[in-house]
Design a protein around this motif. Structure first.
Motif, PDB file in Angstrom:
ATOM      1  N   ARG A   1       7.048   2.445   9.506  1.00  0.00           N
ATOM      2  CA  ARG A   1       7.609   2.402   8.161  1.00  0.00           C
ATOM      3  C   ARG A   1       6.647   3.086   7.175  1.00  0.00           C
ATOM      4  NH1 ARG A   1       8.826  -2.823   8.040  1.00  0.00           N
ATOM      5  NH2 ARG A   1       7.313  -3.493   6.495  1.00  0.00           N
ATOM      6  N   ALA A   2       5.362   2.850   7.407  1.00  0.00           N
ATOM      7  CA  ALA A   2       4.368   3.480   6.539  1.00  0.00           C
ATOM      8  C   ALA A   2       4.418   4.997   6.683  1.00  0.00           C
ATOM      9  CB  ALA A   2       2.974   2.958   6.889  1.00  0.00           C
ATOM     10  N   ALA A   3       4.596   5.448   7.943  1.00  0.00           N
ATOM     11  CA  ALA A   3       4.595   6.891   8.186  1.00  0.00           C
ATOM     12  C   ALA A   3       5.828   7.553   7.569  1.00  0.00           C
ATOM     13  CB  ALA A   3       4.543   7.160   9.681  1.00  0.00           C
ATOM     14  N   LYS A   4       6.850   6.747   7.269  1.00  0.00           N
ATOM     15  CA  LYS A   4       8.067   7.313   6.687  1.00  0.00           C
ATOM     16  C   LYS A   4       8.030   7.310   5.164  1.00  0.00           C
ATOM     17  CE  LYS A   4      11.283   6.340  10.419  1.00  0.00           C
ATOM     18  NZ  LYS A   4      12.254   5.373  10.919  1.00  0.00           N
ATOM     19  N   VAL A   5       6.897   6.865   4.612  1.00  0.00           N
ATOM     20  CA  VAL A   5       6.791   6.837   3.144  1.00  0.00           C
ATOM     21  C   VAL A   5       6.946   8.256   2.612  1.00  0.00           C
ATOM     22  CG1 VAL A   5       5.118   6.569   1.267  1.00  0.00           C
ATOM     23  CG2 VAL A   5       5.408   4.744   2.955  1.00  0.00           C
ATOM     24  N   ASP A   6       7.809   8.377   1.622  1.00  0.00           N
ATOM     25  CA  ASP A   6       7.982   9.670   0.949  1.00  0.00           C
ATOM     26  C   ASP A   6       6.865   9.760  -0.081  1.00  0.00           C
ATOM     27  OD1 ASP A   6       8.631  11.773  -0.616  1.00  0.00           O
ATOM     28  OD2 ASP A   6      10.642  11.063  -1.156  1.00  0.00           O
ATOM     29  N   PRO A   7       5.957  10.722   0.095  1.00  0.00           N
ATOM     30  CA  PRO A   7       4.796  10.746  -0.811  1.00  0.00           C
ATOM     31  C   PRO A   7       5.198  10.850  -2.278  1.00  0.00           C
ATOM     32  CG  PRO A   7       4.877  12.728   0.573  1.00  0.00           C
ATOM     33  CD  PRO A   7       5.903  11.786   1.097  1.00  0.00           C
ATOM     34  N   LEU A   8       6.270  11.587  -2.525  1.00  0.00           N
ATOM     35  CA  LEU A   8       6.680  11.757  -3.913  1.00  0.00           C
ATOM     36  C   LEU A   8       7.153  10.431  -4.500  1.00  0.00           C
ATOM     37  CD1 LEU A   8       7.044  13.774  -6.162  1.00  0.00           C
ATOM     38  CD2 LEU A   8       9.366  14.207  -5.333  1.00  0.00           C
TER      39      LEU A   8
ATOM     40  N   GLY B   1      -2.681  15.257   2.467  1.00  0.00           N
ATOM     41  CA  GLY B   1      -2.615  15.971   3.748  1.00  0.00           C
ATOM     42  C   GLY B   1      -2.573  15.091   4.975  1.00  0.00           C
ATOM     43  N   ALA B   2      -2.428  13.772   4.796  1.00  0.00           N
ATOM     44  CA  ALA B   2      -2.341  12.918   5.988  1.00  0.00           C
ATOM     45  C   ALA B   2      -1.003  13.157   6.668  1.00  0.00           C
ATOM     46  CB  ALA B   2      -2.458  11.453   5.574  1.00  0.00           C
ATOM     47  N   GLN B   3      -1.060  13.454   7.973  1.00  0.00           N
ATOM     48  CA  GLN B   3       0.174  13.613   8.747  1.00  0.00           C
ATOM     49  C   GLN B   3       0.695  12.223   9.090  1.00  0.00           C
ATOM     50  OE1 GLN B   3       1.687  16.372   9.420  1.00  0.00           O
ATOM     51  NE2 GLN B   3       0.218  18.065   9.427  1.00  0.00           N
ATOM     52  N   LYS B   4       1.939  12.172   9.612  1.00  0.00           N
ATOM     53  CA  LYS B   4       2.526  10.883  10.015  1.00  0.00           C
ATOM     54  C   LYS B   4       1.625  10.182  11.026  1.00  0.00           C
ATOM     55  CE  LYS B   4       7.378  12.051   9.289  1.00  0.00           C
ATOM     56  NZ  LYS B   4       7.602  11.185   8.146  1.00  0.00           N
TER      57      LYS B   4
ATOM     58  N   ARG C   1       0.815  -1.224   0.000  1.00  0.00           N
ATOM     59  CA  ARG C   1       0.000   0.000   0.000  1.00  0.00           C
ATOM     60  C   ARG C   1       0.842   1.264   0.000  1.00  0.00           C
ATOM     61  NH1 ARG C   1      -4.132  -1.047   4.760  1.00  0.00           N
ATOM     62  NH2 ARG C   1      -4.773   1.073   4.264  1.00  0.00           N
ATOM     63  N   THR C   2       2.106   1.137  -0.371  1.00  0.00           N
ATOM     64  CA  THR C   2       2.971   2.322  -0.388  1.00  0.00           C
ATOM     65  C   THR C   2       2.330   3.439  -1.204  1.00  0.00           C
ATOM     66  OG1 THR C   2       4.870   0.885  -0.237  1.00  0.00           O
ATOM     67  CG2 THR C   2       5.287   3.128  -0.977  1.00  0.00           C
ATOM     68  N   HIS C   3       1.800   3.043  -2.347  1.00  0.00           N
ATOM     69  CA  HIS C   3       1.216   4.047  -3.219  1.00  0.00           C
ATOM     70  C   HIS C   3       0.003   4.709  -2.558  1.00  0.00           C
ATOM     71  CE1 HIS C   3      -0.041   5.996  -6.865  1.00  0.00           C
ATOM     72  NE2 HIS C   3      -1.231   5.424  -6.782  1.00  0.00           N
ATOM     73  N   GLU C   4      -0.842   3.873  -1.975  1.00  0.00           N
ATOM     74  CA  GLU C   4      -2.039   4.431  -1.320  1.00  0.00           C
ATOM     75  C   GLU C   4      -1.639   5.378  -0.192  1.00  0.00           C
ATOM     76  OE1 GLU C   4      -4.618   1.577   0.666  1.00  0.00           O
ATOM     77  OE2 GLU C   4      -5.069   3.203   2.076  1.00  0.00           O
ATOM     78  N   ILE C   5      -0.632   4.951   0.569  1.00  0.00           N
ATOM     79  CA  ILE C   5      -0.192   5.791   1.697  1.00  0.00           C
ATOM     80  C   ILE C   5       0.364   7.114   1.168  1.00  0.00           C
ATOM     81  CG2 ILE C   5       1.505   5.940   3.570  1.00  0.00           C
ATOM     82  CD1 ILE C   5       1.090   2.792   3.768  1.00  0.00           C
ATOM     83  N   ALA C   6       1.098   7.015   0.043  1.00  0.00           N
ATOM     84  CA  ALA C   6       1.633   8.241  -0.554  1.00  0.00           C
ATOM     85  C   ALA C   6       0.501   9.172  -0.982  1.00  0.00           C
ATOM     86  CB  ALA C   6       2.505   7.882  -1.748  1.00  0.00           C
TER      87      ALA C   6
END
Lengths: 245, 819
Positions: free
Chosen positions: B806-813, B734-737, B723-728
């Motif tokens: 780890r999810a919260a550290k996803v770089d959205p870009l 605007g989702a915060q960590k 779900r990296t993409h979804e999390i990004a």
């Protein structure tokens, strides 16, 4: 179209923001460092975007369009230069503040729609508002308005997989505008659509602009670039040309 | 067949290609299969295997059933009559454990001994390594003194020389001629539950206890017998009922109300651990299921990565079964590898674990890997392979070829997530049930340890002491003097606060009882109709040495001697039962054994005789104390061959042992001291089987918790990766960590709480199976259920937190580029 200025530093006294300027980029550069190789994606971008303006960014693949859009959308930071949004400098902001500004001031429309498959249409559109802590009743009203605005209010309970590409992008547009952002950033919004649906989405964006929305769109399709009031052309990370409709 | 070999070759290549994945799966399976194999080998050795005797199902244990004991002792005269009068047994034999001092062969040594009658070994079909068994009549009183020795003693003391036959052993100062050597393969705990192997087997006629010929004497004698061919155990019970009733008419004084209890010998030996072991076998089944679910989840995750491979195979024309078989072959290979490793772990670890746990497990020596265990391991390996391989195999038989090929193998369908999530719920539920079981055991242990034993166990040392064999033929007065000397010597040791010699019953140890009737009442016609009480013979220092409270009256003094009127002290239970609403002080009772009228001079607190957790359940709880100084001459003389000692000290028991050995050695170099144990150790030993259950169930629950935690962690990690993409996208919107953390932890907690919910239902349904192992704790104990729920929730949060971070550290870009 009428050719205007090339990308260059503004004359002294002419480089600040004025009352109508929403975004001001001052000498923004972006360098990627990989394996001891420096890649200059953007080299000295000077750009103003006024409130209510419809701007398109065009250029060949690899010219830095998406990088510029990422910086405008606060998804990335410039290596150098200044970025001012609503007269506020953004360089020193924390990640949390950048996220907050992104949520409130910027609406994204992606080429691949980027709707979340496990959420319904309603929930997808509601998503930016949930991150603001907005009360449920207000969220409902805003989502309803946004979906009505894009003509998708009859599909609130559907999942993205149950919609056509054109419909998915309309939902994505609703999600971008539901938070009433200062600017909507659209990255190749018609890239995954056929020409009919592409036209429809472009019409929708034009209508939104006419109603006062500020839009900055990346496209490499000249037909759609013409929908904008102004087009900046990028080449090798520089603005090489600016044209007005 | 060739395609099957091809599948096997390809499967092996796939396992080698992903070594870390293979190792994780094989180790997980080895853990699950290993604990099951280990537990099965224990259950098989202890419960399932027949006793190691010919036609072992014809062997029975025989006890005397008395008013207070369904399985009490048999008097020697009664045994002789039962042996003579029954029609159901081809042979009967009596046995009684004891200790004897061996002298004349190096340092004096205390040996474990068993008094037996002639048929003991012939009933069991045990043949001596050399020499012979007892002949008929050789066990009688007045027969020539003979002895059989163990193979261990034979090797240790005689270098395994055949010349041992006919040699004389000096046991308790008496010479007994060696007639045979009992093989080391004979283990007494296959006959008597929990019995340790003996060094010598002595004909019962050599005991020299005058009470042996007393029909009413309860001397701790029990019997084994072999059913005649074709006789059932019920027929034997009926037959013995006739025999005992007939004897009751002939000897109403002693035998009225006396019966015979007959149990299959196997049940008698293993019955007390049967329920514990079966509960444990059920518990490890849960561990295996959890391991399988974990592996199934890993395989599902991996099959997502291989979906394009399977789609290509299908597109090339492979049928569903062909593709499914490929997956099943791979899972079978992993299961067999896990099974083999599990078998090695079980074979290596079971005995070490049993030794480390100090388990009081009958027939522990019989635990090992045999054909049945191998078959079991093979069976559960196949079962595991089917169980964990089925879901991924079925999943790949329904691929959306077009989509999968288009996706380029990105995979990650909602169905797969739902199956994985369901698996996590299942394993959390099973871990919950096991944790509940362990929690209930823990609560039980805490409750038991909080039971007041009625004495103060800290810094109390107990041991046994045998006077020099030369004292054996001395007068009772000489033995009394030697006892006084021993007491004084021990009392003079630095740090000693109180000393008492002890005879008859001892808390959590020896049991002895006697019957009596009240003064002023006619003597009841039989012992059956008299009052029964536990009986202790102690010195004045006993109360202080044991830390028992004096409630009323006085305890014994040095003035309570053979020349003073007989006095006794009773406990509160005795007083309440026999003198309700009366003051027992000054009352007198007739003691049946000694035919004395004794005055009650004091009331002391009740002590747990039968165990901290089982005292209340025993019908015989009244306790009566005799003054050691008033012991009759006959038992006084017997005490020279072995007596208990209890010492309270200001120093730790371990520090006292050396000075006790030294001081008693100064009295006589021929004395034997043995069996040093602190009262704390005695209490601890009495809880050995409970501790065994607690530790095993605790270990299984911990394993289950670990596997379930890894399961929830693994699934969430996998989902986060998918779900990296979804999390990004969420972060771009605007989702915060903290929003992402909350999202992932929340999803994990939904699974965990669903697991807790199902576990609650399962726990409420299954804990009744452990109710017999509990003490003062309800199977539905709310505290345990609440604590385990919280524990599981906290562990689940911790397991969710790592993937969530780890999810919260996803770089959205970067995440948005991942399309």
């Amino acid at each position: 179209m009428e050719p205007t200025t090339q990308s260059k530093p503004p004359a002294p006294g002419n480089g600040g923001t004025n009352g109508h300027t929403l975004i001001h980029l001052d000498g923004v550069t972006k360098v990627f460092f990989t394996d001891e190789v420096e890649t200059h994606a953007l080299s000295g971008i000077y750009l103003d975007i006024r409130r209510g303006e419809y701007l398109s960014i065009s250029g060949p693949s690899g010219c830095g369009k998406s990088t510029l859009l990422s910086i405008l959308g606060l998804l990335d930071s410039p290596t150098d230069g200044k970025y001012t949004l609503n007269e506020s400098p953004l360089e020193a902001l924390s990640i949390s503040d950048r996220t907050r500004i992104r949520n409130r001031e910027i609406g994204f429309i992606f080429q691949a729609f980027n709707l979340i498959g496990d959420l319904t249409v309603y929930e997808n559109v509601e998503l930016p508002l949930t991150y603001r802590g907005m009360p449920g009743s207000e969220r409902r009203q805003r989502v309803q308005e946004a979906l009505e605005r894009v003509g998708m209010s009859h599909r609130v309970k559907h999942y993205p997989a149950q919609l056509s590409g054109g419909q998915q992008q309309r939902v994505a547009v609703a999600r971008a505008l539901v938070g009433k952002p200062s600017i909507m950033l659209a990255d190749e919004p018609t890239g995954n659509l056929d020409s009919k649906n592409g036209e429809a989405v472009m019409e929708l964006l034009r209508d939104l602009h006419r109603e006062g929305a500020t839009i900055c769109m990346v496209t490499h399709d000249p037909r759609y670039a013409d929908f904008a009031e102004r087009t900046v052309h990028l080449f090798d990370g520089r603005i090489v040309e600016e044209t007005r409709a | 067949m060739s395609t099957l070999f091809q599948d096997v070759r390809y499967g092996l290549r796939m396992l080698a290609k992903n070594p870390s994945f293979t190792v994780v799966v094989v180790v997980t399976l080895a853990l699950g299969i290993g604990v099951n194999t280990a537990m099965f080998s224990v259950v098989n050795g202890v419960l399932f295997d027949p006793l190691p005797f010919p036609e072992a199902d014809h062997l029975v244990a025989v006890h005397g059933s008395k008013p207070n004991f369904l399985r009490g002792s048999i008097s020697y005269p009664n045994f002789l009559d039962w042996q003579k009068d029954n029609h159901c047994f081809s042979a009967m034999a009596l046995y009684r454990g004891t200790g004897m001092s061996l002298t004349g062969l190096g340092e004096p040594e205390r040996l474990r001994a068993e008094y037996i009658t002639s048929d003991f070994f012939t009933i069991l079909g045990v043949k001596p390594v050399i020499g012979r068994n007892l002949a008929q009549g050789e066990d009688g009183i007045g027969a020539a003194p003979t002895v059989l020795i163990s193979e261990g003693l034979w090797q240790r003391k005689f270098g395994a020389s055949r010349d041992v036959l006919g040699k004389t052993l000096s046991l308790d100062g008496r010479g007994l001629s060696v007639i045979g050597v009992v093989p080391a393969s004979f283990h007494l705990d296959s006959v008597i539950a929990g019995a340790m192997d003996r060094d010598v087997y002595v004909p019962i006629g050599q005991w020299g206890n005058n009470a042996l010929t007393v029909r009413g004497a309860g001397l701790g004698l029990h019997a084994i017998a072999r059913l005649k061919p074709g006789v059932t155990i019920d027929q034997a019970r009926s037959d013995m009922s006739v025999v005992t009733q007939s004897l009751a008419q002939v000897y109403p004084d002693n035998d009225r109300g006396l019966g015979a209890t007959i149990d299959p010998l196997k049940e008698s030996v293993t019955g007390r651990v049967r329920s514990i072991l079966l509960v444990m076998l059920g518990a490890v089944g849960f561990v295996l299921l959890i391991a399988c679910v974990n592996v199934a989840n890993l395989l599902l995750a991996r099959s997502a990565g291989r979906s394009q491979e399977f789609a290509i195979r299908a597109a090339m024309g492979a049928g569903n079964w062909r593709v499914m078989r490929q997956v099943l072959v791979e899972t079978a290979l992993m299961a067999f590898l896990g099974g083999a490793l599990g078998l090695v772990m079980a074979a290596w670890g079971t005995h070490s674990a049993l030794a480390a746990l100090h388990v009081d497990l009958p027939r522990a020596w019989a635990v090992g890997v045999d054909a049945k265990v191998l078959l079991f391991t093979l069976g559960i390996s196949i079962f595991a392979a089917i169980l964990f391989g089925l879901a991924p195999a079925l999943k790949i038989t329904r691929p959306d070829l077009v989509e999968t090929l288009k996706e380029g193998g990105r995979g990650g369908s909602g169905t797969r997530h739902r199956i994985q999530s369901a698996f996590v719920v299942v394993e959390m539920a099973m871990a919950f049930v096991l944790l509940i079981g362990a929690g209930l055991m823990l609560r039980t242990m805490a409750r038991i340890l909080n039971v007041n034993p009625g004495f103060e166990p800290h810094n109390v040392t107990t041991f046994s002491y045998a006077f020099p064999p030369a004292l054996a033929g001395s007068s009772a007065e000489t033995v009394r003097a030697a006892c006084r000397q021993l007491n004084q010597k021990l009392a003079s040791l630095p740090g000693t606060e109180a000393v008492s010699l002890s005879w008859a019953a001892f808390p959590l140890g020896n049991e002895d009882d006697e019957n009596f009737w009240m003064e002023g009442q006619p003597k009841p016609p039989s012992a059956y109709e008299m009052n029964w009480t536990l009986t202790y013979v102690v010195e004045p220092g006993y109360l202080k040495a044991m830390g028992i409270s004096l409630k009323h009256g006085r305890f014994f003094t040095e003035q309570d001697n053979p020349h003073s009127p007989p006095v006794v002290v009773v406990d509160e239970m005795f007083a309440r039962k026999f003198f309700p609403d009366q003051d027992p002080i000054g009352k007198r009772i007739h003691l049946n054994n000694t035919d004395q009228l004794a005055e009650i001079v004091g009331v002391v607190g009740h002590v747990s005789q039968w165990g901290l957790d089982s005292d209340e359940a025993n019908p015989l709880r009244a306790q009566l104390y005799h003054a050691f100084g008033q012991l009759d001459d006959a038992p006084m003389k017997l005490s020279a061959s072995g007596i208990g000692v209890v010492i309270r000290s200001s120093v730790a028991p371990a520090a006292l042992i050396g000075s006790i050995r030294k001081a008693t050695g100064e009295l006589s170099s021929d004395r034997v001291v043995w069996g040093f144990e602190s009262m704390d150790e005695i209490i601890s030993d009495s809880l050995a089987s409970r501790r065994f259950s607690l530790m095993l169930l605790g270990a299984f629950a911990a394993t289950a918790l670990l596997l379930a935690t890894l399961g929830i962690y693994g699934v969430l990690s996998y989902l986060v990766g998918q779900r990296t993409h979804e999390i990004a996208v969420r972060m771009a919107l605007g989702a915060q960590k903290r929003d992402v953390l909350r999202l992932i932890v929340g999803e994990g907690m939904v699974l965990a709480l669903a697991g807790v919910g199902f576990g609650l239902v399962g726990g409420l349904a299954l804990t009744r199976f452990v109710s017999t192992l509990l003490y003062n704790v309800q199977p539905t104990d709310p505290l345990t259920f609440i604590t385990v729920s919280i524990l599981l929730a906290v562990v689940a949060v911790a397991a969710c937190f790592i993937p969530a971070r780890r999810a919260a550290k996803v770089d959205p870009l970067a995440g948005l580029r991942y399309q």
